[in-house]
Design an enzyme around this catalytic site. Structure first.
Site, short mmCIF file in Angstrom:
data_model
loop_
_atom_site.label_atom_id
_atom_site.label_comp_id
_atom_site.label_asym_id
_atom_site.label_seq_id
_atom_site.Cartn_x
_atom_site.Cartn_y
_atom_site.Cartn_z
N HIS A 1 -4.88 -34.10 17.11
CA HIS A 1 -3.74 -34.87 17.59
C HIS A 1 -2.69 -33.96 18.22
O HIS A 1 -1.55 -34.37 18.41
CB HIS A 1 -3.14 -35.68 16.44
CG HIS A 1 -4.13 -36.65 15.87
ND1 HIS A 1 -4.20 -37.96 16.27
CD2 HIS A 1 -5.13 -36.46 14.98
CE1 HIS A 1 -5.18 -38.56 15.63
NE2 HIS A 1 -5.77 -37.67 14.84
N GLU B 1 -5.09 -7.41 14.94
CA GLU B 1 -4.62 -6.08 14.57
C GLU B 1 -5.77 -5.07 14.68
O GLU B 1 -5.57 -3.91 14.98
CB GLU B 1 -4.07 -6.11 13.14
CG GLU B 1 -2.94 -5.15 12.90
CD GLU B 1 -2.19 -5.45 11.63
OE1 GLU B 1 -1.17 -6.16 11.69
OE2 GLU B 1 -2.64 -5.02 10.55
N GLY C 1 -5.03 -2.53 5.03
CA GLY C 1 -4.27 -3.66 4.47
C GLY C 1 -4.95 -5.00 4.73
O GLY C 1 -5.12 -5.82 3.82
N ARG C 2 -5.36 -5.24 5.97
CA ARG C 2 -5.91 -6.55 6.32
C ARG C 2 -7.31 -6.78 5.78
O ARG C 2 -7.89 -7.83 5.98
CB ARG C 2 -5.88 -6.74 7.84
CG ARG C 2 -6.56 -5.64 8.62
CD ARG C 2 -6.17 -5.71 10.10
NE ARG C 2 -6.70 -4.60 10.88
CZ ARG C 2 -6.13 -3.41 10.97
NH1 ARG C 2 -5.02 -3.15 10.28
NH2 ARG C 2 -6.65 -2.47 11.73
N GLU D 1 10.45 -4.74 4.65
CA GLU D 1 10.53 -6.14 4.21
C GLU D 1 10.21 -6.29 2.73
O GLU D 1 10.92 -6.95 1.97
CB GLU D 1 9.55 -7.01 5.01
CG GLU D 1 9.85 -7.13 6.49
CD GLU D 1 9.16 -6.09 7.33
OE1 GLU D 1 8.92 -4.96 6.84
OE2 GLU D 1 8.86 -6.40 8.51
N LYS E 1 7.77 -0.95 12.48
CA LYS E 1 8.40 -0.38 11.29
C LYS E 1 9.45 0.66 11.68
O LYS E 1 10.54 0.74 11.12
CB LYS E 1 7.35 0.23 10.35
CG LYS E 1 6.42 -0.83 9.71
CD LYS E 1 5.45 -0.25 8.68
CE LYS E 1 4.53 -1.34 8.11
NZ LYS E 1 3.62 -0.91 7.04
N LYS F 1 0.84 -1.20 0.00
CA LYS F 1 0.00 0.00 0.00
C LYS F 1 0.88 1.25 0.00
O LYS F 1 0.70 2.16 -0.79
CB LYS F 1 -0.90 -0.05 1.24
CG LYS F 1 -1.89 1.07 1.37
CD LYS F 1 -2.86 0.75 2.51
CE LYS F 1 -3.63 1.98 2.95
NZ LYS F 1 -4.57 1.69 4.02
C1 G6Q Z 1 -2.71 -4.28 7.80
C2 G6Q Z 1 -1.52 -3.66 8.34
C3 G6Q Z 1 -0.22 -4.27 7.89
C4 G6Q Z 1 0.17 -3.89 6.47
C5 G6Q Z 1 1.62 -4.31 6.23
C6 G6Q Z 1 2.07 -4.02 4.82
O1 G6Q Z 1 -3.83 -3.89 7.98
O2 G6Q Z 1 -1.55 -2.28 8.11
O3 G6Q Z 1 -0.23 -5.65 8.03
O4 G6Q Z 1 -0.67 -4.50 5.55
O5 G6Q Z 1 2.43 -3.66 7.16
O6 G6Q Z 1 1.98 -2.66 4.52
P1 G6Q Z 1 2.14 -2.15 3.05
O7 G6Q Z 1 1.06 -2.71 2.21
O8 G6Q Z 1 2.10 -0.65 3.11
O9 G6Q Z 1 3.49 -2.66 2.57
#
Ligand code: G6Q
Length: 539
Positions: free
Chosen positions: A386, A355, A269-270, A215, A506, A209
C-alpha cells in the site's frame, strides 16, 4: 589470497555483458513458456529454507557464466580464507571470524596460532549462566526485587542485531520481561525508553565493542545517572553489565570484569549478533533458543562452505544480485518479509550490506571500476503493497526483490495467514508476468486507460519460503544473507569487513561538539556549515 583479476576484464564478464543486452528484451513469460519446469528447475531446498529463484531474468547459460565469474574471482579460496581465520580484513589486519561464534562443531579455528573456540565457548557459557539467572530472578536488582526490564544500550552493529532479532523471535521470549533498545544520541530515545521503568528492576547492558562510541557512552552515562539518582552509586554493579572488547574502559565506567562479556577484534560489529552482543536476545528467548539459532547459523555456514556453487543458496543470491547491479543498472534491492516479526530485517541488512559492500576501491586500493553494493531497503508485507509497490510494478526503475514468507504463522488467527500469503504469492506472480494491453482490454477497460493499466512484468524476484520463523530458521536466514554479502564482496574484489565511512562520522562529530558547547570559539568551516552552526548557537 590469490591475485584477483580486474573482474570486468574477464571473459565471463564480457560474455555476460553481451547476454545482458539480449536479456533486456526477454520476458519472464517467454522464459517460463520455453521451459515448463523452470519453476522447479531453478529452486533449492536447504534444511528449513526453500529458495525459488526461477522468477529472475536469466537462463542456464547466464547462470553458468555468473557462477564461473564467482569462481574466476577466487570465491572458493576466499571463503576458505575466512573460515580458517586468515586476516582478510586487510586495512585493519584482522581475521573475520563471525563464523566462529556459531561454530557448533567446535572444530578448532586458529588466529595467530591460537584456537579461538575455547574463548568463544567460555563467553557463551557465561552468557547462558547469566541469562538463566536473570530470567529466574536470581541476578542483580535491589534486595527482594527482580529484574523486569532489560535495556540494551548500543548503536549500529551493537544495536541493530539484538533489536532486530528480539522482534523476530518475540514469540519465544519471556513476556514477563520488558526489553528496550536505546541507540540514538538524541536524548529523546533514552528518555522515552526509561520513562516508565523502575530503576530497582532495570538491567542495563552497555554494548560497545570499543566502549568509546559517543552515542553509546552518552546514553550509558545518562542511564547511570538515572539509576544513581534513585538508588545511589553502590547500585551500579547490580544494574549494569557490559559487552565489549575493551576491559579497561569497562572497568573505568564502574562495571567489574565479572560483569563483562567479551568478544574479539575479529568480530565485526554488524556480524556480532551470535556472540556476546546477543546477550539481551539470549535473556529474552533463553539460552536453549539462542543455541538453536546458532545451530541454524552454523548449518548455513556449512552449506555455504561445502555446497557446489550451483546448489549454494548464498552464492545463487549473490550472483543474481551481481547480474542486476552490474549488467542491468539496478541501484537497489528490496527485502520484503511477509512476517510482522521481521519488521526490522531490512534495516538490519541495510547496515550489513551497505556498510560491508559500500566500497569504491579494490583490496589493493585501486578504483573498483564497476558498481558495488546495492542500496538495500524494504518493509514487511503487506504494508509495502500500500506504499511503494506501485513503483515496483509500474515505475521505470528495476528493483530486484526478495520475498520471504512462512508456511505457518506464530499467531494463527482466523484466515489472516492465508490472506497474508495469498498476497505474498500474488505479488511475485504479478511482478513476473504482469498484465498485457490485450489482457487489460479483455477486462473492458476503455482504450485511453489501457496504458495506465498495463503491467510490464519481468520484474525479478527471489522467493524464500520456510516452515515457520523459529530460532533455527532465523539463524539460517541471517547467515544466508551474510554469506551473500561476502560472496559479492569477493566478486567485486572489495574489502567487506572494514567501515572507514563510519569512522569518519565518529571523528567529525567530535570536532564540532566543542564549538556547540562554547559559542565563543571561532568557526572555520565552509560558509554553509558556519552559518548553520551560527543559527544553532542562537538557540
Ligand atoms: C559495524 C560498525 C558500526 C559499529 C558501531 C558501534 O560493523 O562498525 O555500526 O557497530 O559504530 O561501535 P561500538 O560497538 O564500538 O560502540
Amino acid at each position: 589470497m590469490p591475485r584477483h583479476p580486474r573482474i570486468d576484464r574477464t571473459a565471463e564478464w564480457r560474455s555476460l555483458a553481451k547476454l545482458a543486452k539480449s536479456f533486456k528484451s526477454v520476458s519472464l513469460r517467454d522464459l517460463f513458456a520455453a521451459d515448463p519446469a523452470r519453476g522447479t528447475r531453478y529452486a533449492l531446498a536447504f534444511d528449513k529454507l526453500y529458495l525459488d529463484y526461477s522468477k529472475n531474468l536469466f537462463d542456464g547459460e547466464v547462470l553458468s557464466l555468473l557462477l564461473a565469474l564467482a569462481d574466476r574471482a577466487g570465491l572458493p579460496a576466499a571463503r576458505e580464507a575466512m573460515f580458517t581465520g586468515r586476516k582478510i580484513n586487510l586495512t585493519e589486519n584482522r581475521a573475520v571470524l563471525h563464523v566462529a561464534l556459531r561454530n557448533r562443531s567446535n572444530a578448532p579455528i586458529f588466529v595467530d596460532g591460537k584456537d579461538v573456540m575455547p574463548g568463544v565457548n567460555e563467553v557463551l557459557s557465561r552468557m547462558a549462566d547469566f541469562a538463566r539467572r536473570v530470567r529466574a530472578g536470581e541476578w542483580g536488582g535491589e534486595p527482594g526485587r527482580r529484574i523486569r526490564a532489560v535495556v540494551n544500550i548500543g548503536i549500529g552493529g551493537s544495536d541493530l542485531g539484538p533489536a532486530m532479532a528480539y522482534e523476530a523471535l518475540k514469540p519465544f521470549s519471556d513476556r514477563e520481561l520488558t526489553f528496550r533498545f536505546v541507540s540514538n544520541v538524541d536524548g529523546t530515545h533514552v528518555s522515552e525508553a526509561l520513562r516508565d521503568l523502575d530503576p530497582a528492576e532495570t538491567l542495563f547492558i552497555v554494548a560497545s565493542k570499543t566502549f568509546t562510541t559517543q552515542e553509546t557512552m552518552a546514553n550509558a552515562h545518562t542511564a547511570r545517572e538515572w539509576l544513581v539518582r534513585a538508588l545511589g552509586e553502590e547500585a551500579v554493579p547490580r544494574h549494569f553489565v557490559a559487552v565489549s572488547t575493551a576491559a579497561d574502559k569497562v572497568a573505568a565506567f564502574g562495571i567489574g570484569t565479572e560483569n563483562m562479556f567479551g568478544f574479539w577484534d575479529w568480530v565485526g560489529g554488524r556480524y556480532s549478533l551470535p556472540g556476546a552482543i546477543g546477550l539481551s536476545l539470549m535473556i529474552s528467548i533463553g539460552p536453549e533458543n539462542f543455541f538453536a539459532m546458532l545451530e541454524g547459523y552454523h548449518a548455513m555456514d556449512n552449506h555455504f562452505r561445502t555446497a557446489p556453487a550451483a546448489e549454494n543458496m548464498p552464492v545463487i543470491l549473490a550472483v543474481l544480485g551481481i547480474w542486476y547491479a552490474n549488467f542491468f543498472g539496478a541501484q537497489s534491492m528490496a527485502l520484503l518479509p511477509y512476517d510482522q516479526y521481521l519488521a526490522r530485517f531490512a534495516a538490519y541488512f541495510q547496515q550489513a550490506d551497505m556498510e560491508s559492500n559500500g566500497k569504491r576501491v579494490t583490496r589493493r586500493g585501486k578504483p573498483v571500476g564497476v558498481t558495488t553494493g546495492p542500496i538495500v531497503w524494504g518493509e514487511p508485507g503487506t504494508n509495502g503493497q500500500h506504499a511503494f509497490y506501485q513503483l515496483l510494478h509500474q515505475g521505470t526503475r528495476l528493483v530486484p526483490c526478495d520475498f520471504i514468507g512462512f508456511k505457518r504463522s506464530q499467531n494463527p488467527v482466523g484466515e489472516h495467514h492465508k490472506m497474508l500469503m495469498s498476497n505474498f504469492f500474488a505479488q511475485t506472480e504479478a511482478l513476473a508476468f504482469g498484465r498485457t494491453a490485450e489482457e487489460v482490454r479483455a477486462l473492458g477497460v476503455p482504450e485511453k486507460l489501457v496504458p495506465h493499466r498495463v503491467f510490464p512484468g519481468s520484474r525479478p524476484t527471489n522467493t524464500i519460503l520456510a516452515d515457520e520463523l523459529d530460532p533455527k530458521t532465523f539463524g539460517e536466514l541471517v547467515a544466508l544473507y551474510e554469506h551473500k554479502i561476502f560472496t559479492q564482496g569477493v566478486i567485486w574484489d572489495i574489502l567487506s569487513f572494514d567501515q572507514w565511512g563510519v569512522q569518519l562520522g565518529k571523528e567529525l562529530a567530535g570536532k564540532i561538539l566543542p564549538e556547540l558547547r562554547d559559542p565563543s570559539l571561532p568557526l572555520a568551516h565552509d560558509s554553509s556549515t558556519n552559518e548553520l552552526i551560527r543559527r544553532f548557537r542562537e538557540g
